[in-house]
Design an enzyme around this catalytic site. Structure first.
Site, PDB file in Angstrom:
ATOM      1  N   HIS A 196       0.769   5.363   1.046  1.00  0.00           N
ATOM      2  CA  HIS A 196       0.111   6.435   1.795  1.00  0.00           C
ATOM      3  C   HIS A 196       0.276   7.730   1.006  1.00  0.00           C
ATOM      4  O   HIS A 196       1.373   8.036   0.546  1.00  0.00           O
ATOM      5  CB  HIS A 196       0.794   6.646   3.151  1.00  0.00           C
ATOM      6  CG  HIS A 196       0.711   5.473   4.070  1.00  0.00           C
ATOM      7  ND1 HIS A 196      -0.247   5.369   5.044  1.00  0.00           N
ATOM      8  CD2 HIS A 196       1.476   4.357   4.171  1.00  0.00           C
ATOM      9  CE1 HIS A 196      -0.072   4.246   5.711  1.00  0.00           C
ATOM     10  NE2 HIS A 196       0.969   3.607   5.189  1.00  0.00           N
TER      11      HIS A 196
ATOM     12  N   HIS B 298       0.835  -1.201   0.000  1.00  0.00           N
ATOM     13  CA  HIS B 298       0.000   0.000   0.000  1.00  0.00           C
ATOM     14  C   HIS B 298       0.868   1.249   0.000  1.00  0.00           C
ATOM     15  O   HIS B 298       2.008   1.232   0.445  1.00  0.00           O
ATOM     16  CB  HIS B 298      -0.983   0.013   1.172  1.00  0.00           C
ATOM     17  CG  HIS B 298      -0.352  -0.062   2.527  1.00  0.00           C
ATOM     18  ND1 HIS B 298       0.187  -1.229   3.031  1.00  0.00           N
ATOM     19  CD2 HIS B 298      -0.191   0.879   3.479  1.00  0.00           C
ATOM     20  CE1 HIS B 298       0.658  -0.995   4.252  1.00  0.00           C
ATOM     21  NE2 HIS B 298       0.447   0.284   4.545  1.00  0.00           N
TER      22      HIS B 298
END
Length: 148
Positions: free
Chosen positions: A110, A108
């Site tokens: 951010h 992932h």
């Protein structure tokens, strides 16, 4: 085990969000990626971009085409976050491994809105160190290029 040495957690919350068993505040979704608001934001507008492909805890383990299908959406998410929050800039952070700050073991990114220079309270990278020497650079290049 993956090349990175980081095992994929089949019970991770991002996989559950992709499967629809855990709700999220979706910003957008494509065939390959999902963008949503972080459930525990560091700052207002903190957003995440994840691959819909499962099985990759670390970007180190992702095939280039799988990574490309996700990374191509980063400019779009960064633009949306910046325009919606009115921030001065954004940080894009991607952690690999617990020692690097990774908490959810599904790749992932951010996207963190930043107001500056010191108005948001988030950590900033420190000053650079001394300029790299030719000897150190040569040694590192040799080691890295041997791994290509």
């Amino acid at each position: 085990m993956a090349v990175s040495g980081i095992p994929y957690d089949d019970d991770n919350v991002f996989k559950k969000i992709i499967e629809g068993t855990v709700p999220s505040y979706k910003i957008f979704e494509t065939e390959h990626a999902l963008a949503f608001l972080d459930a525990f934001p560091m700052v207002k507008g903190h957003s995440l971009l994840i691959p819909k492909a499962v099985g990759y805890a670390s970007i180190i383990d992702m095939p280039a085409d799988v990574a490309a299908n996700v990374v191509k959406e980063l400019p779009r998410l960064a633009r949306v976050v910046k325009e919606a929050t009115g921030c001065d800039g954004v940080n894009i952070v991607q952690n690999n491994g617990a020692c690097a700050g990774q908490v959810v073991f599904h790749v992932h990114f951010h996207v963190l809105p930043r107001w500056g220079p010191d108005n948001d309270g988030l950590v900033r990278l420190g000053k650079s160190g001394d300029m790299i020497s030719k000897d150190v650079a040569s040694e590192l290049l040799q080691a890295m290029q041997a791994k290509l």
